[in-house]
Design a protein around this motif. Structure first.
Motif, PDB file in Angstrom:
ATOM      1  N   ARG A  99      34.329  28.843  59.410  1.00 48.95           N
ATOM      2  CA  ARG A  99      33.278  27.917  58.982  1.00 48.95           C
ATOM      3  C   ARG A  99      32.143  28.660  58.284  1.00 48.95           C
ATOM      4  O   ARG A  99      31.588  28.205  57.285  1.00 48.95           O
ATOM      5  CB  ARG A  99      32.772  27.176  60.211  1.00 48.95           C
ATOM      6  N   GLY A 100      31.787  29.827  58.817  1.00 47.78           N
ATOM      7  CA  GLY A 100      30.745  30.628  58.189  1.00 47.78           C
ATOM      8  C   GLY A 100      31.153  31.126  56.820  1.00 47.78           C
ATOM      9  O   GLY A 100      30.335  31.188  55.898  1.00 47.78           O
ATOM     10  N   ALA A 101      32.441  31.488  56.683  1.00 51.55           N
ATOM     11  CA  ALA A 101      32.921  31.959  55.380  1.00 51.55           C
ATOM     12  C   ALA A 101      32.867  30.850  54.347  1.00 51.55           C
ATOM     13  O   ALA A 101      32.509  31.089  53.185  1.00 51.55           O
ATOM     14  CB  ALA A 101      34.343  32.488  55.518  1.00 51.55           C
ATOM     15  N   ALA A 102      33.214  29.629  54.767  1.00 54.41           N
ATOM     16  CA  ALA A 102      33.167  28.515  53.825  1.00 54.41           C
ATOM     17  C   ALA A 102      31.731  28.249  53.372  1.00 54.41           C
ATOM     18  O   ALA A 102      31.461  28.092  52.178  1.00 54.41           O
ATOM     19  CB  ALA A 102      33.761  27.260  54.471  1.00 54.41           C
ATOM     20  N   GLY A 103      30.817  28.206  54.333  1.00 54.06           N
ATOM     21  CA  GLY A 103      29.417  27.990  53.977  1.00 54.06           C
ATOM     22  C   GLY A 103      28.849  29.127  53.160  1.00 54.06           C
ATOM     23  O   GLY A 103      28.086  28.925  52.207  1.00 54.06           O
ATOM     24  N   GLY A 104      29.221  30.363  53.523  1.00 59.63           N
ATOM     25  CA  GLY A 104      28.745  31.521  52.777  1.00 59.63           C
ATOM     26  C   GLY A 104      29.276  31.551  51.361  1.00 59.63           C
ATOM     27  O   GLY A 104      28.573  31.969  50.430  1.00 59.63           O
ATOM     28  N   ALA A 105      30.527  31.113  51.173  1.00 63.99           N
ATOM     29  CA  ALA A 105      31.091  31.082  49.830  1.00 63.99           C
ATOM     30  C   ALA A 105      30.362  30.066  48.960  1.00 63.99           C
ATOM     31  O   ALA A 105      30.124  30.303  47.774  1.00 63.99           O
ATOM     32  CB  ALA A 105      32.579  30.749  49.894  1.00 63.99           C
ATOM     33  N   ASN A 163      27.578  35.339  43.743  1.00 64.83           N
ATOM     34  CA  ASN A 163      28.605  36.224  44.275  1.00 64.83           C
ATOM     35  C   ASN A 163      29.230  35.549  45.488  1.00 64.83           C
ATOM     36  O   ASN A 163      28.804  35.746  46.629  1.00 64.83           O
ATOM     37  CB  ASN A 163      28.017  37.583  44.651  1.00 64.83           C
ATOM     38  N   ALA A 164      30.289  34.757  45.254  1.00 65.77           N
ATOM     39  CA  ALA A 164      30.908  33.979  46.323  1.00 65.77           C
ATOM     40  C   ALA A 164      31.606  34.869  47.347  1.00 65.77           C
ATOM     41  O   ALA A 164      31.591  34.580  48.541  1.00 65.77           O
ATOM     42  CB  ALA A 164      31.902  32.986  45.744  1.00 65.77           C
ATOM     43  N   GLY A 165      32.206  35.967  46.907  1.00 66.71           N
ATOM     44  CA  GLY A 165      32.914  36.857  47.835  1.00 66.71           C
ATOM     45  C   GLY A 165      31.981  37.497  48.844  1.00 66.71           C
ATOM     46  O   GLY A 165      32.278  37.575  50.035  1.00 66.71           O
ATOM     47  N   LYS A 166      30.874  37.974  48.365  1.00 67.17           N
ATOM     48  CA  LYS A 166      29.894  38.596  49.260  1.00 67.17           C
ATOM     49  C   LYS A 166      29.318  37.554  50.224  1.00 67.17           C
ATOM     50  O   LYS A 166      29.151  37.830  51.413  1.00 67.17           O
ATOM     51  CB  LYS A 166      28.775  39.227  48.439  1.00 67.17           C
ATOM     52  N   GLY A 167      29.054  36.359  49.732  1.00 68.59           N
ATOM     53  CA  GLY A 167      28.546  35.292  50.593  1.00 68.59           C
ATOM     54  C   GLY A 167      29.544  34.915  51.664  1.00 68.59           C
ATOM     55  O   GLY A 167      29.177  34.687  52.823  1.00 68.59           O
ATOM     56  N   ALA A 168      30.837  34.855  51.292  1.00 63.55           N
ATOM     57  CA  ALA A 168      31.871  34.523  52.269  1.00 63.55           C
ATOM     58  C   ALA A 168      31.982  35.601  53.334  1.00 63.55           C
ATOM     59  O   ALA A 168      32.146  35.304  54.518  1.00 63.55           O
ATOM     60  CB  ALA A 168      33.207  34.326  51.565  1.00 63.55           C
ATOM     61  N   ALA A 169      31.894  36.869  52.933  1.00 61.87           N
ATOM     62  CA  ALA A 169      31.988  37.963  53.902  1.00 61.87           C
ATOM     63  C   ALA A 169      30.816  37.935  54.877  1.00 61.87           C
ATOM     64  O   ALA A 169      30.993  38.070  56.095  1.00 61.87           O
ATOM     65  CB  ALA A 169      32.038  39.299  53.160  1.00 61.87           C
ATOM     66  N   ILE A 170      29.639  37.746  54.361  1.00 64.91           N
ATOM     67  CA  ILE A 170      28.457  37.696  55.232  1.00 64.91           C
ATOM     68  C   ILE A 170      28.526  36.467  56.135  1.00 64.91           C
ATOM     69  O   ILE A 170      28.244  36.538  57.328  1.00 64.91           O
ATOM     70  CB  ILE A 170      27.172  37.704  54.382  1.00 64.91           C
ATOM     71  N   GLY A 171      28.929  35.319  55.580  1.00 62.42           N
ATOM     72  CA  GLY A 171      29.040  34.096  56.379  1.00 62.42           C
ATOM     73  C   GLY A 171      30.073  34.217  57.479  1.00 62.42           C
ATOM     74  O   GLY A 171      29.867  33.739  58.592  1.00 62.42           O
ATOM     75  N   ALA A 172      31.210  34.876  57.193  1.00 59.84           N
ATOM     76  CA  ALA A 172      32.237  35.057  58.214  1.00 59.84           C
ATOM     77  C   ALA A 172      31.728  35.936  59.349  1.00 59.84           C
ATOM     78  O   ALA A 172      31.968  35.651  60.520  1.00 59.84           O
ATOM     79  CB  ALA A 172      33.488  35.663  57.590  1.00 59.84           C
ATOM     80  N   ALA A 173      31.026  36.991  59.011  1.00 56.55           N
ATOM     81  CA  ALA A 173      30.500  37.883  60.049  1.00 56.55           C
ATOM     82  C   ALA A 173      29.476  37.164  60.923  1.00 56.55           C
ATOM     83  O   ALA A 173      29.541  37.204  62.156  1.00 56.55           O
ATOM     84  CB  ALA A 173      29.878  39.119  59.408  1.00 56.55           C
ATOM     85  N   VAL A 174      28.556  36.490  60.291  1.00 59.12           N
ATOM     86  CA  VAL A 174      27.506  35.790  61.042  1.00 59.12           C
ATOM     87  C   VAL A 174      28.110  34.645  61.855  1.00 59.12           C
ATOM     88  O   VAL A 174      27.755  34.452  63.022  1.00 59.12           O
ATOM     89  CB  VAL A 174      26.406  35.284  60.080  1.00 59.12           C
ATOM     90  N   GLY A 175      29.038  33.888  61.270  1.00 59.06           N
ATOM     91  CA  GLY A 175      29.654  32.775  61.988  1.00 59.06           C
ATOM     92  C   GLY A 175      30.473  33.218  63.178  1.00 59.06           C
ATOM     93  O   GLY A 175      30.414  32.618  64.248  1.00 59.06           O
TER      94      GLY A 175
END
Length: 108
Positions: A64-70, A78-90
């Motif tokens: 869920r965090g990766a989707a929101g971060g993307a 930068n969708a890839g970086k956002g997805a990575a950060i969102g996945a970690a935080v989520g």
């Protein structure tokens, strides 16, 4: 035009007040007078539920965090970086949430 709008608003509010004031039941009849239910069957409420039934897993939080971060990363450029950060935080957030629920006794 403003009078018509005000009149329609007053009519709608009046109808909603009438609908809310009427006793409503779902698709079954109300219980008979004096009915209090009864104790649950043996073994029904034996303790807190398992955490898998109450809390989503950390992997679900990461997805869920990766989707929101993307989405947010795509807006920022930068969708890839956002997805990575969102996945970690989520993932970390869900793990902390589940650990907190387990330690407080909400689940086992």
């Amino acid at each position: 035009m403003p009078r018509l709008t005000l009149a329609l608003l007053a009519i709608c509010c009046g109808w909603s007040a009438v609908a809310l004031a009427a006793p409503q039941t779902a698709q079954y009849a109300p219980p008979p007078p004096g009915y209090h239910g009864g104790p649950p069957p043996p073994g029904y409420s034996s303790g807190p539920p398992p955490c898998e039934a109450v809390m989503p897993t950390p992997l679900r939080g990461a997805a869920r965090g990766a989707a929101g971060g993307a989405i947010l990363g795509g807006i920022a450029g930068n969708a890839g970086k956002g997805a990575a950060i969102g996945a970690a935080v989520g993932g970390i957030g869900r793990a902390v949430q589940r650990g907190s629920a387990r330690s407080s006794g909400a689940c086992y």
